[in-house]
Design an enzyme around this catalytic site. Structure first.
Site, PDB file in Angstrom:
ATOM      1  N   LYS A 130     -23.164   3.533  -2.103  1.00 16.24           N
ATOM      2  CA  LYS A 130     -23.047   2.606  -0.958  1.00 16.24           C
ATOM      3  C   LYS A 130     -23.920   3.085   0.213  1.00 16.24           C
ATOM      4  CE  LYS A 130     -18.538   3.054  -0.716  1.00 16.24           C
ATOM      5  NZ  LYS A 130     -18.314   4.005  -1.845  1.00 16.24           N
TER       6      LYS A 130
ATOM      7  N   ARG B 218     -20.223  18.027   0.735  1.00 19.37           N
ATOM      8  CA  ARG B 218     -19.016  17.520   1.399  1.00 19.37           C
ATOM      9  C   ARG B 218     -17.775  18.173   0.803  1.00 19.37           C
ATOM     10  NH1 ARG B 218     -19.282  11.034   1.917  1.00 19.37           N
ATOM     11  NH2 ARG B 218     -17.165  11.193   1.119  1.00 19.37           N
TER      12      ARG B 218
ATOM     13  N   ARG C 267      -9.888  10.569  -5.606  1.00 21.44           N
ATOM     14  CA  ARG C 267     -10.561   9.455  -4.910  1.00 21.44           C
ATOM     15  C   ARG C 267     -10.801   8.300  -5.878  1.00 21.44           C
ATOM     16  NH1 ARG C 267     -15.510  12.452  -2.297  1.00 21.44           N
ATOM     17  NH2 ARG C 267     -16.103  10.401  -1.517  1.00 21.44           N
TER      18      ARG C 267
ATOM     19  N   ARG D  14     -24.197  15.735  -4.980  1.00 21.13           N
ATOM     20  CA  ARG D  14     -24.606  15.214  -3.665  1.00 21.13           C
ATOM     21  C   ARG D  14     -24.732  16.341  -2.633  1.00 21.13           C
ATOM     22  NH1 ARG D  14     -21.341  10.455  -1.015  1.00 21.13           N
ATOM     23  NH2 ARG D  14     -19.577  11.774  -1.576  1.00 21.13           N
TER      24      ARG D  14
ATOM     25  N   ARG E  68     -10.873  -1.416   2.374  1.00 26.42           N
ATOM     26  CA  ARG E  68     -10.568  -0.661   1.156  1.00 26.42           C
ATOM     27  C   ARG E  68      -9.184  -0.987   0.618  1.00 26.42           C
ATOM     28  NH1 ARG E  68     -14.179   4.024   1.826  1.00 26.42           N
ATOM     29  NH2 ARG E  68     -13.814   5.533   0.210  1.00 26.42           N
TER      30      ARG E  68
END
Ligand code: AP5
Length: 218
Positions: free
Chosen positions: A13, A159, A170, A126, A87
């Site tokens: 996203k 992160r 998640r 990431r 969400r």
């Protein structure tokens, strides 16, 4: 244009928003980025959000809806793209109500569809810049110098919620609470574009931009 970008954690996203914003001049509003900024600044809101984010659960709707309604007020005439919000069905309904009050509505929903195994590979690889927020991947989207941001030379970080355990939570939260938001928009006759997000970054961008070009011309 007023766009909602939906998709699992790690679906891309943020990566796609960067390209959409560069092209259309929309305001990029990422609920996750706003929350992380509040945490970094040590605000009361950031403090309240911390335990939910660290475990991979959703921050309560009331906090998020207020925060995003405030952010949307500052959108330019070109419009905005919402990344990671709404969400839950409740957040989507509250967003509709608040836009309705100012005679606005969501023009289109882009739904990034991705397999869970691909998500896990993307999240664990990431890396992001704590200074400018640029996002990289150790294999798919490398910076010019390993571990260093191309934009400002800052050392890239991972992160804290990208650990395997939190990623699993998640994903669970996404399937349970966020996937039904896609049906909410479909049932409300919104324009929903399903996009295959398993493709590489350029492949996904091509599909997204094709849909948005058609929307801009309509
Ligand atoms: P948030 O920050 O929104 O996280 P998320 O939705 O889990 O999404 P991510 O930012 O992790 O992933 P992304 O889809 O943007 O992927 P990216 O482009 O970085 O939320 C964090 C937390 O905040 C939540 O868990 C919750 O607690 C709270 N929160 C936020 N919003 C909330 C709300 N509305 N209500 C309640 N709580 C809320 O890409 C990932 C990686 O893959 C990168 O390394 C990238 O380089 C790479 N990549 C991207 N696209 C591709 C591709 N096509 N091919 C190969 N690699 C790719």
């Amino acid at each position: 244009m007023r766009i909602v970008l939906l998709g699992a954690p790690g679906a891309g996203k943020g990566t796609q928003c960067k390209r959409i914003v560069d092209r259309y001049g929309l305001l990029h509003l990422s609920s996750g980025d706003i929350l992380r900024q509040q945490r970094a600044e040590g605000t009361e809101l950031g403090g309240k959000a911390q335990k939910y984010m660290d475990s991979g659960a959703l921050v309560p709707d009331q906090i998020i809806v207020e925060m995003m309604a405030d952010a949307i007020k500052n959108a330019p005439d070109a419009g905005f793209i919402l990344d990671g919000f709404p969400r839950t069905i409740n957040q989507a309904a509250e967003l509709d109500k608040s836009l309705d009050c100012s005679g606005q509505k969501i023009d289109a929903v882009l739904n990034l569809e991705i397999d869970d195994e691909v998500v896990v590979r993307r999240m664990t690889g990431r890396r992001s810049c704590p200074q400018c927020g640029a996002v990289y991947h150790v294999e798919n989207l490398k910076p010019k110098v390993e571990g260093i941001c191309d934009n400002d030379g800052t050392t890239l970080v991972q992160r804290s919620d990208d650990s395997a355990e939190v990623v699993a939570n998640r994903l669970k939260t996404y399937h349970l609470q966020t996937e039904p938001v896609v049906d909410y928009y479909k049932k409300n006759s919104s324009t929903v574009y399903d996009i295959d997000a398993n493709k590489d970054v350029d492949g996904v961008s091509a599909s997204v931009l094709e849909k948005l070009e058609a929307l801009a011309k309509a």
